[in-house]
Each structure stands twice: as structure tokens, then as C-alpha cells.
Design a protein around this motif. Sequence first.
Motif, PDB file in Angstrom:
ATOM      1  N   HIS A 204       2.911  73.770  35.144  1.00 46.15           N
ATOM      2  CA  HIS A 204       2.703  73.364  33.757  1.00 46.15           C
ATOM      3  C   HIS A 204       4.031  73.193  33.034  1.00 46.15           C
ATOM      4  O   HIS A 204       5.027  73.858  33.344  1.00 46.15           O
ATOM      5  CB  HIS A 204       1.832  74.388  33.021  1.00 46.15           C
ATOM      6  N   LEU A 205       4.014  72.321  32.044  1.00 49.26           N
ATOM      7  CA  LEU A 205       5.201  71.981  31.270  1.00 49.26           C
ATOM      8  C   LEU A 205       4.881  71.950  29.784  1.00 49.26           C
ATOM      9  O   LEU A 205       3.809  71.496  29.370  1.00 49.26           O
ATOM     10  CB  LEU A 205       5.696  70.586  31.685  1.00 49.26           C
ATOM     11  N   HIS A 206       5.798  72.439  28.976  1.00 53.09           N
ATOM     12  CA  HIS A 206       5.826  72.106  27.556  1.00 53.09           C
ATOM     13  C   HIS A 206       7.261  71.681  27.260  1.00 53.09           C
ATOM     14  O   HIS A 206       8.187  72.493  27.326  1.00 53.09           O
ATOM     15  CB  HIS A 206       5.418  73.281  26.676  1.00 53.09           C
ATOM     16  N   PHE A 207       7.428  70.407  26.946  1.00 51.39           N
ATOM     17  CA  PHE A 207       8.741  69.831  26.673  1.00 51.39           C
ATOM     18  C   PHE A 207       8.847  69.581  25.176  1.00 51.39           C
ATOM     19  O   PHE A 207       7.894  69.099  24.548  1.00 51.39           O
ATOM     20  CB  PHE A 207       8.908  68.513  27.435  1.00 51.39           C
ATOM     21  N   ALA A 208      10.004  69.908  24.600  1.00 52.69           N
ATOM     22  CA  ALA A 208      10.176  69.729  23.160  1.00 52.69           C
ATOM     23  C   ALA A 208      11.544  69.162  22.847  1.00 52.69           C
ATOM     24  O   ALA A 208      12.550  69.565  23.436  1.00 52.69           O
ATOM     25  CB  ALA A 208       9.988  71.056  22.433  1.00 52.69           C
ATOM     26  N   SER A 209      11.564  68.216  21.925  1.00 52.62           N
ATOM     27  CA  SER A 209      12.795  67.618  21.422  1.00 52.62           C
ATOM     28  C   SER A 209      12.991  68.052  19.972  1.00 52.62           C
ATOM     29  O   SER A 209      12.034  68.068  19.193  1.00 52.62           O
ATOM     30  CB  SER A 209      12.712  66.089  21.513  1.00 52.62           C
ATOM     31  N   PHE A 210      14.236  68.412  19.628  1.00 55.45           N
ATOM     32  CA  PHE A 210      14.552  68.924  18.294  1.00 55.45           C
ATOM     33  C   PHE A 210      15.670  68.107  17.655  1.00 55.45           C
ATOM     34  O   PHE A 210      16.545  67.589  18.347  1.00 55.45           O
ATOM     35  CB  PHE A 210      15.019  70.383  18.375  1.00 55.45           C
TER      36      PHE A 210
ATOM     37  N   TYR B 115      19.318  84.216  23.924  1.00 54.44           N
ATOM     38  CA  TYR B 115      18.883  85.607  23.939  1.00 54.44           C
ATOM     39  C   TYR B 115      17.368  85.695  24.133  1.00 54.44           C
ATOM     40  O   TYR B 115      16.865  86.444  24.983  1.00 54.44           O
ATOM     41  CB  TYR B 115      19.291  86.304  22.642  1.00 54.44           C
ATOM     42  N   ALA B 116      16.620  84.938  23.335  1.00 54.00           N
ATOM     43  CA  ALA B 116      15.161  84.962  23.450  1.00 54.00           C
ATOM     44  C   ALA B 116      14.710  84.468  24.822  1.00 54.00           C
ATOM     45  O   ALA B 116      13.802  85.052  25.441  1.00 54.00           O
ATOM     46  CB  ALA B 116      14.537  84.106  22.345  1.00 54.00           C
ATOM     47  N   ALA B 117      15.345  83.407  25.321  1.00 57.00           N
ATOM     48  CA  ALA B 117      14.973  82.861  26.634  1.00 57.00           C
ATOM     49  C   ALA B 117      15.238  83.866  27.745  1.00 57.00           C
ATOM     50  O   ALA B 117      14.466  83.964  28.706  1.00 57.00           O
ATOM     51  CB  ALA B 117      15.727  81.563  26.894  1.00 57.00           C
ATOM     52  N   SER B 118      16.316  84.632  27.624  1.00 58.37           N
ATOM     53  CA  SER B 118      16.631  85.617  28.658  1.00 58.37           C
ATOM     54  C   SER B 118      15.582  86.720  28.712  1.00 58.37           C
ATOM     55  O   SER B 118      15.417  87.375  29.746  1.00 58.37           O
ATOM     56  CB  SER B 118      18.018  86.224  28.414  1.00 58.37           C
ATOM     57  N   ARG B 119      14.854  86.922  27.628  1.00 59.79           N
ATOM     58  CA  ARG B 119      13.787  87.919  27.589  1.00 59.79           C
ATOM     59  C   ARG B 119      12.450  87.341  28.063  1.00 59.79           C
ATOM     60  O   ARG B 119      11.787  87.915  28.928  1.00 59.79           O
ATOM     61  CB  ARG B 119      13.636  88.487  26.176  1.00 59.79           C
ATOM     62  N   ILE B 120      12.054  86.201  27.504  1.00 57.43           N
ATOM     63  CA  ILE B 120      10.716  85.698  27.822  1.00 57.43           C
ATOM     64  C   ILE B 120      10.624  85.215  29.268  1.00 57.43           C
ATOM     65  O   ILE B 120       9.532  85.212  29.846  1.00 57.43           O
ATOM     66  CB  ILE B 120      10.268  84.597  26.840  1.00 57.43           C
ATOM     67  N   THR B 121      11.728  84.803  29.875  1.00 58.25           N
ATOM     68  CA  THR B 121      11.674  84.425  31.288  1.00 58.25           C
ATOM     69  C   THR B 121      11.492  85.641  32.193  1.00 58.25           C
ATOM     70  O   THR B 121      11.201  85.483  33.380  1.00 58.25           O
ATOM     71  CB  THR B 121      12.943  83.660  31.704  1.00 58.25           C
TER      72      THR B 121
ATOM     73  N   LEU C  28       8.308  81.283  34.532  1.00 60.21           N
ATOM     74  CA  LEU C  28       8.818  80.529  33.392  1.00 60.21           C
ATOM     75  C   LEU C  28      10.307  80.241  33.530  1.00 60.21           C
ATOM     76  O   LEU C  28      11.096  81.121  33.869  1.00 60.21           O
ATOM     77  CB  LEU C  28       8.576  81.313  32.097  1.00 60.21           C
ATOM     78  N   THR C  29      10.663  79.000  33.276  1.00 58.19           N
ATOM     79  CA  THR C  29      12.069  78.616  33.165  1.00 58.19           C
ATOM     80  C   THR C  29      12.279  77.894  31.842  1.00 58.19           C
ATOM     81  O   THR C  29      11.407  77.168  31.373  1.00 58.19           O
ATOM     82  CB  THR C  29      12.529  77.703  34.317  1.00 58.19           C
TER      83      THR C  29
ATOM     84  N   HIS D 104       3.833  79.340  24.692  1.00 52.47           N
ATOM     85  CA  HIS D 104       4.396  80.484  23.973  1.00 52.47           C
ATOM     86  C   HIS D 104       5.908  80.349  23.846  1.00 52.47           C
ATOM     87  O   HIS D 104       6.487  80.643  22.780  1.00 52.47           O
ATOM     88  CB  HIS D 104       4.037  81.778  24.710  1.00 52.47           C
ATOM     89  N   ALA D 105       6.560  79.889  24.899  1.00 52.69           N
ATOM     90  CA  ALA D 105       8.012  79.743  24.868  1.00 52.69           C
ATOM     91  C   ALA D 105       8.443  78.737  23.807  1.00 52.69           C
ATOM     92  O   ALA D 105       9.302  79.028  22.965  1.00 52.69           O
ATOM     93  CB  ALA D 105       8.518  79.320  26.248  1.00 52.69           C
ATOM     94  N   ILE D 106       7.867  77.549  23.825  1.00 50.49           N
ATOM     95  CA  ILE D 106       8.254  76.530  22.854  1.00 50.49           C
ATOM     96  C   ILE D 106       7.870  76.946  21.438  1.00 50.49           C
ATOM     97  O   ILE D 106       8.640  76.736  20.478  1.00 50.49           O
ATOM     98  CB  ILE D 106       7.614  75.176  23.217  1.00 50.49           C
ATOM     99  N   ARG D 107       6.721  77.546  21.289  1.00 53.41           N
ATOM    100  CA  ARG D 107       6.281  77.985  19.961  1.00 53.41           C
ATOM    101  C   ARG D 107       7.277  78.953  19.349  1.00 53.41           C
ATOM    102  O   ARG D 107       7.671  78.833  18.179  1.00 53.41           O
ATOM    103  CB  ARG D 107       4.901  78.632  20.069  1.00 53.41           C
TER     104      ARG D 107
END
Length: 444
Positions: free
Chosen positions: A88-94, A114-120, A153-154, A217-220
Motif C-alpha cells: 500500500h501507498l500514500h503519496f503526498a506532495s506539499f 524525528y517523527a518518521a524515525s518513530r512511526i517506522t 512502513l517506509t 496515519h503517516a501522511i496524516r
Amino acid sequence: MTQDAPDPSGSAPEPPAPVSATGGSGVSRRGLFGIAIGAGAAAVAVGAGAGATAGVATGRGRERDAAASAHDFFGAHQAGITTPVQEHLHFASFDMMARTDRDDLVSLLQDWSYAASRITKGLDVSATGAVGGSPEAPPDDTGEAQGLAASSLTITIGFGPTLFETADGVDRYGLAARRPAALQKLPPFLGDDLDPDYNGGDLCIQACADDPQVAVHAIRNLSRIAFGRARLRWSQLGFGRTSRTTTDQSTPRNLFGFKDGTANILSDDQEALDDHVWVSASDGPSWLAGGSYLVARKIAMLIETWDRVRLSEQDGIIGREKGSGAPLSGGTEFTEPDFEATDAAGSPLIPEKSHVRLAHPGFNDGTRILRRGYNYVDGNNDLGRLDAGLFFLSFQRDPEHFVRLQRALSTDTMNEYIRHVGSGIWAVPPGAVPGSYVGAGLFA
């Protein structure tokens, strides 16, 4: 995901926090402010951008084995490139918001890292998480991933051309001189029908996981953390990987029913990765060495039209047998196509305008790319037809490699059944080291 769950890989549950632009650690003060007041924006993060909500419910309530695989966010290369492709993928552009400065950009990348290092690792985005903070304030974490494992998750972060210089030539963050020469907006291609709502972006995040709710959840939550500094431009959900990156993964099928990515570059082929995927120190600039370039293309498939094409014609358009995936010249799926083979009448067994032939390295100066695409279905359009297709993602050492292949496909007979409706390109920095953040070299 839990507030203090043990790391499935066995390492400490609390990753080192990067130093923020404000001098603290972990999520910066501005980032925490965004989390605290961004509950309303969280709904936007899930729902904004056409097609952002399709398929979310399929992951709800599904708990995974606590021993499910987790990928470290830190490393020489960012995860989510050679990592085994998830389902599964959730891709986001900002886009960065007006009146932001260089410190805002740096603090955002630090907070995201920092957040990514935790949620992964299956943790909440901060130590207080979804339930550990003050009951009188919105929680740091939205909480829908509580009880779910990391699910492979990556998080992969990229920088678009407009981050370095806007379309009208403004150098907002003093980065124009450090922009890679190769990082340019993709040229127009024959048959493009691009929707402005699915184009470009200053930054991108690719979140891949084996549970769709974990990816969402990650993108949100990364969107919430960005509040006040960056806004969501567009996003896309994908399901059912359409490529493989390891030898132990089977070749998946796209929505046309054909095996996709048979000849993809694999993670154990270091020579191919060095030649075709990773930016080298000699390619320049130095801050991007060990990184790559990401191209995203949203490709709408005319499903109903394709479904009325006879099987033999479908095979000829692709250049492979639909069932086995073998080239029409014979053999098995992994047999090298023989483009010289002919039938009794002298016609090529693999048509000259088939997809396989036109995309083959032998006809494109040896050009190869690493693909990580996904199927998508965004409901139906106003004609009552499926709004569906392929969300194409590729990583390459030089964007010109993608351009060369795309131009080679201009006469592909499959073009009658597809439309390229979205497009974007981003430079993907190398991985971060613990205590630092993705893209730190750009600001050195």
C-alpha cells in the motif's frame, strides 16, 4: 502503533531526536504548535487532493503481529527505494507556505525526520503520543494506528525544483545555487493530458506499508506537523504493488491484468543500482550523493475500452503472454525477449510497437530505472466509468533516463488505452544519520 511499544527489531524504542531549528530536540516548538491546533487540518490531510480517501477503510481495525518487519528510517540511503515493495501507498506532495523562511524549512525537515524515525518503528510520532499528553489539549498523535505494528512502513522525502527556485525565479530559501542541474520540471510528452491538481510540489513524502491505515496515519500526522510551514498540494492512495525489488517477491499484475515489472532493478544488483539509481559524487552536487531522483506519474487506464480488446491483441500490445508473463518470442517470464524471432509469414513475434520492445534497454542505450508503482481506483468518473490506473513511481540516477524512456514510448500502441494525467519530479537526498535529518547536507 503504541506510545512505548518495544521496537520489533530489538533496538531502543526512542530514536535519537534531531536538534531543531529552535535549539531544542524532537518536534520543534512551531511543530508542536501545529500538532496542537491542527486537528481540523488532519482531516484535510486525509481528504485533500482528488482521490485521497479511496480505499482507507480496508485497513481499519486490522492488527498485525507485533513481530512484523520494521525498517530503520536512518541509513546510507532513504528507505522506500530498494526496500521490498509493500502492498500500500500514500503519496503526498506539499508546498511551503508564504512568508516561511529557511529556518522554517530546516525545522520542518527535522520534525519530519524525528517523527518518521518513530512511526517506522511502530511508535507514535512523539513520546506523549495519542494518549500521553494533557487531556485538555489535542494529542500529538491522531491515534488511528494504535495497536497496529510498523507493517514495513517506509518514509521517503524528496525536494522539488520549486523548493530551490519558484517558477517566477524567486530564491525563497537561498538554495538556488545548490539546485542540481538535472532537477528540472519534466518536459511535455506526446499524449500528456495533465491535471494541474496532480502536478509538482516543493516537497514530497512517499509512505509505503503493508497496512493501508499505517500509510495513511503517516501522511496524516506528517501533514499535521507541517501546519503553518507547508500545506498539502495533492495526494494519492495506491494499492497492489506493480513491481518487485527483491528476488523473493513474485511479479505482480497491473489493472490491465498483465505482470508488471518483470525486468525491474533488484536490491541485490549493486552494479545496476550504482549505474542506474544512485547519484554518485561525480554527478554532483555533493549533498545529493547517495540519493536519487524520483519521478511520479499518474496514469489513467481506460479500463472499459481495454476490457473489450481480444486477448491476442492485448498480448501483442504488451509483447508478453497475459497468463505466464513470458515474452511472445517464447520461454518463461524471465526469458530474455528475442526481438528478431518471426512467425511463418516473417512478421516479428514481438510487435515493433509493443510496450516491451520500446521500453527495452537494448533500444534505449542501456537505460534502466527502478520502478515502485501502485494501482489506484478513485471511484468512478461522471460517465460512470472507473477512475482507475497506475500511479507510476520510478527512481533513477538522472531524470534524463526517464525522459529518454518516455519519449521512446511515444509510438507505444498501449497509448490508446492510457492517459498521463499527473506528473512530478523530486530530488531524493541520501539517508540521514541518527541525530540528524533528511537533507541536512543541503544546508551545510
